[in-house]
Design a protein around this motif. Structure first.
Motif, PDB file in Angstrom:
ATOM      1  N   PRO A  21       0.818  -1.222   0.000  1.00  0.00           N
ATOM      2  CA  PRO A  21       0.000   0.000   0.000  1.00  0.00           C
ATOM      3  C   PRO A  21       0.853   1.274   0.000  1.00  0.00           C
ATOM      4  O   PRO A  21       0.524   2.239  -0.684  1.00  0.00           O
ATOM      5  CB  PRO A  21      -0.816  -0.107   1.284  1.00  0.00           C
ATOM      6  N   THR A  22       1.943   1.272   0.733  1.00  0.00           N
ATOM      7  CA  THR A  22       2.825   2.438   0.765  1.00  0.00           C
ATOM      8  C   THR A  22       3.472   2.647  -0.601  1.00  0.00           C
ATOM      9  O   THR A  22       3.550   3.772  -1.098  1.00  0.00           O
ATOM     10  CB  THR A  22       3.892   2.279   1.856  1.00  0.00           C
ATOM     11  N   GLN A  23       3.903   1.580  -1.254  1.00  0.00           N
ATOM     12  CA  GLN A  23       4.490   1.686  -2.589  1.00  0.00           C
ATOM     13  C   GLN A  23       3.498   2.240  -3.602  1.00  0.00           C
ATOM     14  O   GLN A  23       3.862   3.062  -4.453  1.00  0.00           O
ATOM     15  CB  GLN A  23       4.946   0.309  -3.089  1.00  0.00           C
ATOM     16  N   VAL A  24       2.247   1.804  -3.496  1.00  0.00           N
ATOM     17  CA  VAL A  24       1.209   2.228  -4.434  1.00  0.00           C
ATOM     18  C   VAL A  24       0.978   3.734  -4.355  1.00  0.00           C
ATOM     19  O   VAL A  24       0.737   4.385  -5.371  1.00  0.00           O
ATOM     20  CB  VAL A  24      -0.109   1.451  -4.177  1.00  0.00           C
ATOM     21  N   PHE A  43      -7.415   6.290   2.880  1.00  0.00           N
ATOM     22  CA  PHE A  43      -7.410   4.839   2.828  1.00  0.00           C
ATOM     23  C   PHE A  43      -6.045   4.243   3.145  1.00  0.00           C
ATOM     24  O   PHE A  43      -5.943   3.271   3.874  1.00  0.00           O
ATOM     25  CB  PHE A  43      -7.881   4.352   1.459  1.00  0.00           C
ATOM     26  N   TYR A  44      -4.976   4.816   2.624  1.00  0.00           N
ATOM     27  CA  TYR A  44      -3.647   4.226   2.768  1.00  0.00           C
ATOM     28  C   TYR A  44      -2.842   4.775   3.938  1.00  0.00           C
ATOM     29  O   TYR A  44      -1.690   4.401   4.124  1.00  0.00           O
ATOM     30  CB  TYR A  44      -2.837   4.414   1.481  1.00  0.00           C
ATOM     31  N   THR A  45      -3.386   5.673   4.723  1.00  0.00           N
ATOM     32  CA  THR A  45      -2.644   6.266   5.828  1.00  0.00           C
ATOM     33  C   THR A  45      -2.204   5.191   6.823  1.00  0.00           C
ATOM     34  O   THR A  45      -3.008   4.397   7.282  1.00  0.00           O
ATOM     35  CB  THR A  45      -3.501   7.321   6.555  1.00  0.00           C
ATOM     36  N   ALA A  50       3.144   7.801   6.944  1.00  0.00           N
ATOM     37  CA  ALA A  50       3.276   9.122   7.561  1.00  0.00           C
ATOM     38  C   ALA A  50       4.741   9.430   7.877  1.00  0.00           C
ATOM     39  O   ALA A  50       5.217  10.543   7.633  1.00  0.00           O
ATOM     40  CB  ALA A  50       2.426   9.204   8.827  1.00  0.00           C
ATOM     41  N   ASP A  51       5.464   8.456   8.405  1.00  0.00           N
ATOM     42  CA  ASP A  51       6.869   8.644   8.754  1.00  0.00           C
ATOM     43  C   ASP A  51       7.701   8.982   7.513  1.00  0.00           C
ATOM     44  O   ASP A  51       8.537   9.885   7.540  1.00  0.00           O
ATOM     45  CB  ASP A  51       7.405   7.394   9.440  1.00  0.00           C
ATOM     46  N   ILE A  52       7.463   8.279   6.433  1.00  0.00           N
ATOM     47  CA  ILE A  52       8.197   8.537   5.184  1.00  0.00           C
ATOM     48  C   ILE A  52       7.920   9.954   4.697  1.00  0.00           C
ATOM     49  O   ILE A  52       8.850  10.688   4.347  1.00  0.00           O
ATOM     50  CB  ILE A  52       7.803   7.510   4.104  1.00  0.00           C
ATOM     51  N   LEU A  53       6.650  10.337   4.665  1.00  0.00           N
ATOM     52  CA  LEU A  53       6.298  11.668   4.170  1.00  0.00           C
ATOM     53  C   LEU A  53       6.902  12.766   5.027  1.00  0.00           C
ATOM     54  O   LEU A  53       7.438  13.752   4.509  1.00  0.00           O
ATOM     55  CB  LEU A  53       4.780  11.835   4.103  1.00  0.00           C
ATOM     56  N   ILE A  54       6.836  12.613   6.330  1.00  0.00           N
ATOM     57  CA  ILE A  54       7.379  13.636   7.227  1.00  0.00           C
ATOM     58  C   ILE A  54       8.885  13.781   7.022  1.00  0.00           C
ATOM     59  O   ILE A  54       9.411  14.886   6.985  1.00  0.00           O
ATOM     60  CB  ILE A  54       7.017  13.320   8.685  1.00  0.00           C
ATOM     61  N   HIS A  55       9.588  12.662   6.873  1.00  0.00           N
ATOM     62  CA  HIS A  55      11.023  12.722   6.633  1.00  0.00           C
ATOM     63  C   HIS A  55      11.357  13.302   5.261  1.00  0.00           C
ATOM     64  O   HIS A  55      12.471  13.766   5.038  1.00  0.00           O
ATOM     65  CB  HIS A  55      11.662  11.339   6.793  1.00  0.00           C
ATOM     66  N   ARG A  56      10.400  13.278   4.347  1.00  0.00           N
ATOM     67  CA  ARG A  56      10.593  13.843   3.000  1.00  0.00           C
ATOM     68  C   ARG A  56       9.967  15.234   2.878  1.00  0.00           C
ATOM     69  O   ARG A  56       9.661  15.695   1.793  1.00  0.00           O
ATOM     70  CB  ARG A  56       9.996  12.909   1.944  1.00  0.00           C
ATOM     71  N   GLY A  62      -5.002  12.698   7.001  1.00  0.00           N
ATOM     72  CA  GLY A  62      -5.809  11.533   6.682  1.00  0.00           C
ATOM     73  C   GLY A  62      -6.357  10.872   7.921  1.00  0.00           C
ATOM     74  O   GLY A  62      -6.087  11.287   9.045  1.00  0.00           O
ATOM     75  N   THR A  63      -7.105   9.833   7.708  1.00  0.00           N
ATOM     76  CA  THR A  63      -7.697   9.057   8.788  1.00  0.00           C
ATOM     77  C   THR A  63      -6.821   7.847   9.071  1.00  0.00           C
ATOM     78  O   THR A  63      -6.533   7.067   8.173  1.00  0.00           O
ATOM     79  CB  THR A  63      -9.114   8.584   8.390  1.00  0.00           C
ATOM     80  N   MET A  64      -6.394   7.721  10.336  1.00  0.00           N
ATOM     81  CA  MET A  64      -5.599   6.558  10.722  1.00  0.00           C
ATOM     82  C   MET A  64      -6.553   5.483  11.218  1.00  0.00           C
ATOM     83  O   MET A  64      -7.179   5.636  12.268  1.00  0.00           O
ATOM     84  CB  MET A  64      -4.602   6.944  11.821  1.00  0.00           C
ATOM     85  N   ARG A  65      -6.679   4.430  10.479  1.00  0.00           N
ATOM     86  CA  ARG A  65      -7.570   3.332  10.851  1.00  0.00           C
ATOM     87  C   ARG A  65      -6.916   2.490  11.954  1.00  0.00           C
ATOM     88  O   ARG A  65      -5.730   2.198  11.901  1.00  0.00           O
ATOM     89  CB  ARG A  65      -7.899   2.496   9.637  1.00  0.00           C
TER      90      ARG A  65
END
Length: 74
Positions: A21-24, A43-45, A50-56, A62-65
């Motif tokens: 899901p993260t790759q997609v 959907f994919y949160t 989140a960690d990858i995006l913050i570091h980038r 988003g909604t964390m399920r």
């Protein structure tokens, strides 16, 4: 945009060690990373995403399920 069709879906090799899901999500937004954008996802949160995006230098909204892998049970 990527339409996920299973194992035949072409994803960026840079993210091959991440969950599918993260790759997609990361593959089509790669050009937006490190530019201060905000990604909204419902959907994919996940903690990994989140960690990858913050570091980038990319914010996430988003909604964390609760049933997502890596989310602590309360």
């Amino acid at each position: 945009m990527i339409i996920y069709t299973g194992k035949g879906t072409i994803l960026d090799d840079e993210y091959e060690n991440r969950s599918v899901p993260t790759q997609v999500v990361l593959t089509p937004i790669k050009s937006l990373l490190d530019k201060g954008y905000c990604v909204a996802d419902n959907f994919y949160t996940s903690p990994e995403f989140a960690d990858i995006l913050i570091h980038r230098k990319t914010d996430i909204y988003g909604t964390m399920r609760q049933n997502r892998k890596g989310v602590e049970k309360f």
